[in-house]
Design a protein around this motif. Structure first.
Motif, PDB file in Angstrom:
ATOM      1  N   UNK A 621      30.449 -96.918 -59.030  1.00  0.00           N
ATOM      2  CA  UNK A 621      31.101 -95.653 -59.336  1.00  0.00           C
ATOM      3  C   UNK A 621      32.217 -95.898 -60.335  1.00  0.00           C
ATOM      4  N   UNK A 622      32.351 -94.972 -61.281  1.00  0.00           N
ATOM      5  CA  UNK A 622      33.420 -95.115 -62.252  1.00  0.00           C
ATOM      6  C   UNK A 622      33.756 -93.768 -62.868  1.00  0.00           C
ATOM      7  N   UNK A 623      34.946 -93.711 -63.436  1.00  0.00           N
ATOM      8  CA  UNK A 623      35.412 -92.488 -64.098  1.00  0.00           C
ATOM      9  C   UNK A 623      36.084 -92.879 -65.407  1.00  0.00           C
ATOM     10  N   UNK A 624      35.795 -92.099 -66.454  1.00  0.00           N
ATOM     11  CA  UNK A 624      36.382 -92.313 -67.772  1.00  0.00           C
ATOM     12  C   UNK A 624      37.194 -91.069 -68.117  1.00  0.00           C
ATOM     13  N   UNK A 625      38.494 -91.222 -68.313  1.00  0.00           N
ATOM     14  CA  UNK A 625      39.371 -90.087 -68.568  1.00  0.00           C
ATOM     15  C   UNK A 625      40.103 -90.283 -69.885  1.00  0.00           C
ATOM     16  N   UNK A 687      32.475 -88.712 -64.869  1.00  0.00           N
ATOM     17  CA  UNK A 687      32.368 -89.453 -63.613  1.00  0.00           C
ATOM     18  C   UNK A 687      30.915 -89.819 -63.359  1.00  0.00           C
ATOM     19  N   UNK A 688      30.748 -91.013 -62.817  1.00  0.00           N
ATOM     20  CA  UNK A 688      29.413 -91.462 -62.416  1.00  0.00           C
ATOM     21  C   UNK A 688      29.469 -91.873 -60.951  1.00  0.00           C
ATOM     22  N   UNK A 689      28.560 -91.318 -60.157  1.00  0.00           N
ATOM     23  CA  UNK A 689      28.469 -91.665 -58.742  1.00  0.00           C
ATOM     24  C   UNK A 689      27.055 -92.141 -58.453  1.00  0.00           C
ATOM     25  N   UNK A 704      22.187 -92.487 -60.671  1.00  0.00           N
ATOM     26  CA  UNK A 704      23.357 -91.754 -60.208  1.00  0.00           C
ATOM     27  C   UNK A 704      23.454 -90.363 -60.803  1.00  0.00           C
ATOM     28  N   UNK A 705      24.518 -89.681 -60.420  1.00  0.00           N
ATOM     29  CA  UNK A 705      24.820 -88.348 -60.916  1.00  0.00           C
ATOM     30  C   UNK A 705      26.013 -88.442 -61.871  1.00  0.00           C
ATOM     31  N   UNK A 717      26.752 -81.370 -65.342  1.00  0.00           N
ATOM     32  CA  UNK A 717      26.318 -82.442 -64.467  1.00  0.00           C
ATOM     33  C   UNK A 717      24.822 -82.645 -64.640  1.00  0.00           C
ATOM     34  N   UNK A 718      24.407 -83.889 -64.425  1.00  0.00           N
ATOM     35  CA  UNK A 718      22.993 -84.206 -64.580  1.00  0.00           C
ATOM     36  C   UNK A 718      22.721 -85.557 -63.945  1.00  0.00           C
ATOM     37  N   UNK A 719      21.489 -85.749 -63.506  1.00  0.00           N
ATOM     38  CA  UNK A 719      21.089 -87.049 -62.977  1.00  0.00           C
ATOM     39  C   UNK A 719      20.851 -88.027 -64.122  1.00  0.00           C
ATOM     40  N   UNK A 720      21.269 -89.267 -63.903  1.00  0.00           N
ATOM     41  CA  UNK A 720      20.970 -90.373 -64.820  1.00  0.00           C
ATOM     42  C   UNK A 720      20.116 -91.342 -64.020  1.00  0.00           C
ATOM     43  N   UNK A 721      18.827 -91.201 -64.165  1.00  0.00           N
ATOM     44  CA  UNK A 721      17.902 -91.894 -63.262  1.00  0.00           C
ATOM     45  C   UNK A 721      17.669 -93.353 -63.620  1.00  0.00           C
TER      46      UNK A 721
END
Length: 785
Positions: A621-625, A687-689, A704-705, A717-721
């Motif tokens: 999981x990560x977030x880029x701000x 954000x990626x979860x 992830x989403x 939002x979208x899935x990154x499969x």
């Protein structure tokens, strides 16, 4: 009154009175080379096999290198370590690779003296030696001699080229780079290429331009001052990049396959005397497919891959020719000692089937014949990171067996040319004396009449371990003076001694015969005893130079002597302990400039962060701000990592916030905000979860989403499969405020620098467990050399 000079450190020879009228001056003498001292030029090719230059029997046209051989000497018994960085350390220091701590590349160093990836300062570089004798010193091209953790803008810079005696540098610090979008360093700072691929940019041409410029800059001021130029192309290492017209020159010439190539090259080598009479061609390699067994589609693809390689090599030769012509036009060629060498044999890193995107290979992502065929017409261009299959690497080392990374002669015996018209009377002759890369430094010092230094920069120097081969320049029949040489690469071992060669292949003579993939067999003490008892082969290379007749059974006493001698050399040069690719090796913690952390802050207009020190967002999981002040016409990259072959980018375009995840160049996952980015202060966040576990052996990272936020509001939002499991980029690092090299996304053109506002900083928060698969990561790193 003539100018009076004195050597620094000696008594002042002038007169000092109470006034200038009663005194006479004297000056510390500038550092000057001996009158008539020759220039020195090392040309280091990458991954070029014994049977790939025209003068070594190849059908590939290399007229400029052939010219050097015709005007000088061609050596057929020069050896390297079987890998790039280790060989390069030998070329520059005159010491063995383990003495330099360079058992392999620095990215896989371990904490033993022979394997820590840190060349000690007591092993001085030729650049440091010659700088102390009045030479200008230039390094242009591939470096790959700095510990990987020290190649960022944080340094330290003491083991960058300018820290090891070179006055000027222009090139790339890592093991490979994109030929159209290279990761360039000028002196001690990173720079962008001067042109784009659309404007005709190619790295080799740029490197030659820069080398010519360095020399001209100094010669116009001090024409009698000699130079040492260490010139290292990115060619012929992957990616095999060349303008299409060069590859098209070889259309159809490799349609008969690698077996036919070997036969033709072998015959030519015998005809020209590159090989001694009676030499046999080594066997068909068990790991290489029979050409006739391949489908028509496979043959078409593999033949084109070799056409691209051939065009790449001819293109490289052409630009090396420009460098030679510039020396000739300026009157410098006659008194320039030129040595041309490859750092190891031809490379098998393209795998059994070749690759059009090595990032897939490094991520264990499968390549399909259909996808590769779809890229056929674009091979050699900037969209692909291509490499030919095993068969062409094997053929490129004709007449020897095997390839780079292994200590059979296919990995360690390389092209070597010496050209020095003023210093060598012979023209176009072949020399067969035994030589090794460690012999180049002592030979240069011998030619220049310089003793090896006992001290450099206040550091007492270790003894030079190579042997000068200057004696061979005038006497083709002189006895070899380099009597013994050990080899070790990834526990693949060999020893040469006075015409005999013992080899202990690891994990076996081929992967097929060992039933073990490369890097998967752990060498325990028990297995080492088995290899020492049963695994050694013996060849009388004075009579069987291509290692075709294993006489270990008939010459048991000689074999035992050779094995014992290998261990003596191993003890002398810090070879032990033997290390193999294993979970333990790749789990080793290495010294870092900065510890891994959960919060990384990046700012615009700073140097790119190389892959090995950039924030690692894979499988977590990560977030880029991004924190920005938005004005009219806002657009551009906020943060990106990677390039055409794979990566991610957060950017603003057409007023919207975008995120693209480029999965190994196959597919772009795209998120676009539903609203415009507002004027004023804004926080733009991705954000990626993870929504599942990664499957690293299958080449799939954690799915992830992905979500986009503007000032805390969810806007997409979208899935990154599909994500990459192991590696984001091949040399293209992380940049803030622009896309530094090739574009991560086809939705913009680089550099797509941020404008229409102020980008303050981008913060990357990383949380969650970082998923490791040490065995798969081992294969990935081992492949990339």
């Amino acid at each position: 009154m003539s100018l009076k000079e004195y050597l620094p450190g000696t008594p002042f020879p002038g007169v000092i009175g109470r006034t200038d009228e009663e005194s006479s001056p004297a000056w510390p003498a500038p550092l000057r080379a001996k009158p008539g001292a020759p220039n020195v030029l090392f040309i280091v090719l990458d991954d070029t096999g014994f049977g790939q230059l025209g003068c070594y029997g190849s059908p590939i046209r290399t007229p400029n290198l052939d010219r050097l051989a015709k005007g000088g000497l061609l050596y057929n018994n020069m050896h390297t370590t079987a890998l790039c960085s280790p060989t390069r350390s030998c070329i520059l220091t005159g010491r063995n690779h383990h003495s330099n701590g360079m058992a392999a590349i620095t990215e896989i160093s371990v904490g033993y003296p022979g394997r820590n990836g840190t060349i000690p300062f007591e092993n001085g570089f030729l650049s440091e030696m010659l700088a102390g004798h009045g030479y200008n010193t230039y390094c242009v091209g591939k470096w790959h001699l700095t510990p990987a953790e020290q190649t960022s803008a944080a340094g330290p810079y003491s083991r960058w080229p300018l820290g090891r005696g070179f006055e000027r540098y222009y090139g790339f610090l890592g093991g490979d780079t994109h030929q159209y979008y290279p990761d360039l360093v000028h002196d001690n700072h990173q720079v962008r290429p001067p042109k784009t691929p659309e404007e005709g940019y190619h790295l080799t041409e740029d490197l030659v331009d820069r080398a010519i410029g360095f020399i001209a800059d100094a010669k116009q001021v001090a024409p009698d001052k000699p130079f040492f130029l260490y010139f290292c192309t990115g060619a012929m290492h992957a990616p095999h990049h060349v303008p299409r017209e060069w590859a098209d020159r070889y259309k159809g010439q490799f349609d008969d396959g690698w077996d036919a190539y070997r036969e033709k090259v072998f015959r030519r080598q015998l005809e020209t005397g590159v090989l001694p009479p009676g030499t046999r061609l080594s066997r068909h390699d068990p790991d290489v497919q029979d050409w006739d067994s391949l489908s028509p589609e496979e043959r078409r693809l593999y033949a084109r891959m070799m056409e691209v390689f051939a065009g790449f090599l001819e293109h490289t030769d052409h630009h090396i020719g420009r460098l030679i012509q510039s020396l000739e036009a300026s009157g410098e060629l006659e008194n320039t000692l030129i040595m041309v060498i490859s750092d190891n044999g031809a490379s098998p890193e393209g795998g059994l089937h070749g690759s059009v995107n090595e990032l897939k290979f490094f991520n264990n992502a499968p390549e399909s014949l259909e996808q590769n065929l779809a890229a056929l017409d674009e091979l050699g261009g900037p969209r692909h990171f291509n490499h030919y299959p095993w068969g062409w690497a094997w053929a490129g080392n004709t007449p020897f067996k095997r390839w780079k990374r292994e200590t059979y002669r296919g990995g360690t015996t390389d092209p070597f040319i010496v050209h020095w018209p003023r210093g060598i009377q012979a023209r176009g002759e072949i020399r067969s004396q035994y030589c090794h890369a460690i012999d180049m430094v002592p030979t240069v010092l011998d030619c220049l009449g310089i003793d090896p230094p006992t001290e450099l920069r206040g550091v007492t120097q270790s003894p030079i371990e190579g042997v000068s081969f200057k004696y061979s320049f005038q006497d083709a029949d002189a006895e070899s003076r380099h009597h013994t040489q050990y080899f070790e690469m990834f526990s693949h071992r060999a020893l040469y001694h006075d015409g005999w060669r013992a080899v202990c292949p690891f994990p076996g003579p081929s992967f097929t015969e060992s039933h073990e993939p490369f890097g998967m067999l752990k060498l325990t003490e028990a297995r080492l005893r088995e290899f020492d008892t049963e695994g050694w082969e013996l060849y009388h290379v004075a009579e069987d130079c291509s290692e075709t007749r294993n006489v270990a059974a008939q010459e048991r006493d000689k074999l035992i002597e050779m094995i014992a001698r290998w261990y003596v050399e191993a003890g002398r040069y810090d070879v032990l302990p033997l290390i193999t690719p294993s979970r333990e090796l790749f789990a080793v913690e290495r010294p870092q400039i900065s510890r891994e952390r959960e919060r990384y802050v990046y700012r615009p207009n700073t140097s790119p962060a190389p892959e090995n020190v950039a924030v690692h967002v894979l499988n977590r999981a990560h977030a880029i701000t991004a924190r920005v002040e938005v004005e009219d016409g806002v657009e551009g990259v906020l943060l990106c990592h990677g390039g055409l072959t794979g990566g991610y980018s957060l950017f603003v375009k057409d007023g919207k916030l975008h995120y693209v995840y480029n999965f190994v160049g196959e597919r772009e996952f795209h998120l676009e905000s539903s609203v415009d980015v507002p004027k004023g202060h804004a926080e733009l966040r991705f954000e990626f979860q993870p929504t599942g576990a990664p499957d690293l052996p299958a080449g799939r990272g954690a799915p992830g989403r992905g979500r986009l936020f503007i000032n805390g509001d969810l806007v997409a939002q979208s899935d990154i499969s599909e994500t990459m499991p192991l590696l984001i980029s091949l040399g293209e690092g992380l940049t803030c405020g622009r896309d530094e090299n090739s574009p991560v996304s086809q939705r913009y053109q680089p550099p797509f620098a941020f404008k229409g506002g102020t980008l303050t900083e981008v913060v990357v928060d990383v949380s969650g467990e970082h998923v490791h698969d040490a065995a798969t990561e081992a294969n990935t790193v081992m492949a990339r050399q």
